[in-house]
Design a protein around this motif. Structure first.
Motif, short mmCIF file in Angstrom:
data_model
loop_
_atom_site.label_atom_id
_atom_site.label_comp_id
_atom_site.label_asym_id
_atom_site.label_seq_id
_atom_site.Cartn_x
_atom_site.Cartn_y
_atom_site.Cartn_z
N VAL A 110 4.16 0.90 5.97
CA VAL A 110 3.53 -0.35 5.52
C VAL A 110 4.19 -1.58 6.15
O VAL A 110 3.53 -2.39 6.79
CB VAL A 110 3.59 -0.46 3.97
CG1 VAL A 110 3.02 -1.79 3.50
CG2 VAL A 110 2.87 0.70 3.32
N ILE A 156 7.78 4.07 2.92
CA ILE A 156 6.99 2.86 2.67
C ILE A 156 7.25 1.83 3.76
O ILE A 156 6.33 1.21 4.28
CB ILE A 156 7.31 2.26 1.28
CG1 ILE A 156 6.86 3.20 0.16
CG2 ILE A 156 6.69 0.87 1.12
CD1 ILE A 156 5.38 3.35 0.03
N SER A 203 -0.01 -6.86 0.87
CA SER A 203 0.41 -5.49 1.14
C SER A 203 0.94 -4.81 -0.12
O SER A 203 1.22 -5.45 -1.13
CB SER A 203 1.48 -5.45 2.24
OG SER A 203 2.73 -5.88 1.72
N LYS A 204 1.10 -3.52 0.00
CA LYS A 204 1.60 -2.68 -1.10
C LYS A 204 2.95 -3.17 -1.63
O LYS A 204 3.23 -3.05 -2.82
CB LYS A 204 1.73 -1.25 -0.57
CG LYS A 204 2.14 -0.21 -1.54
CD LYS A 204 2.12 1.16 -0.87
CE LYS A 204 2.30 2.27 -1.88
NZ LYS A 204 2.09 3.59 -1.29
N SER A 227 1.67 -6.22 -3.79
CA SER A 227 0.54 -5.96 -4.69
C SER A 227 0.86 -4.89 -5.72
O SER A 227 0.31 -4.89 -6.82
CB SER A 227 -0.71 -5.57 -3.90
OG SER A 227 -0.52 -4.32 -3.25
N GLU A 228 1.77 -3.98 -5.38
CA GLU A 228 2.17 -2.95 -6.34
C GLU A 228 3.51 -3.28 -7.00
O GLU A 228 4.15 -2.42 -7.61
CB GLU A 228 2.21 -1.58 -5.64
CG GLU A 228 0.85 -1.12 -5.20
CD GLU A 228 0.84 0.28 -4.65
OE1 GLU A 228 1.84 1.02 -4.80
OE2 GLU A 228 -0.19 0.66 -4.03
#
Length: 120
Positions: free
Chosen positions: A33, A29, A83-84, A87-88
């Protein structure tokens, strides 16, 4: 007076979701990312990533961002928050601390001229 140099600390906390991933997946990740995003902004931002989890109960990691261009920083932070990582809900942004390098000197330079503008 030259443009001020700002240092920004982005204090983050990893979530249980993040910690449940294998070290290999977490590394992937970051490589796919986070690091590309950091690289995208290196022309005007100096960004360093630090781990604090062994030393702080509420902050696991932080970013130190240095810049003279706060508009560019604004673009970076908006993209980072989209970004992930955020956001996640892999990390939570706990706090942001903005400071001006030698801000007192910049302020002291304008004080002699301040009475002219304010009448004080």
């Amino acid at each position: 007076m030259d443009g001020m140099k700002y240092s920004i600390l982005l204090l983050t906390q990893s979530t249980p979701k993040w910690l449940s991933f294998s070290k290999e997946y977490r590394s992937r990740i970051f490589n796919e990312v986070v690091y590309p995003l950091l690289q995208k902004y290196t022309d005007r931002l100096n960004i360093q990533v630090f781990s604090a989890e062994a030393f702080h109960a509420n902050v696991s990691d932080y970013l130190l961002v240095e810049t003279v261009d706060m508009e560019y920083y604004y673009r970076f932070i908006q993209e980072l928050k989209s970004s992930k990582i955020f956001s996640e809900e892999l990390f939570i942004l706990k706090d942001v601390i903005v400071s001006a390098e030698n801000g007192f000197r910049e302020f002291n330079e304008i004080i002699p001229h301040w009475h002219i503008v304010t009448g004080k």
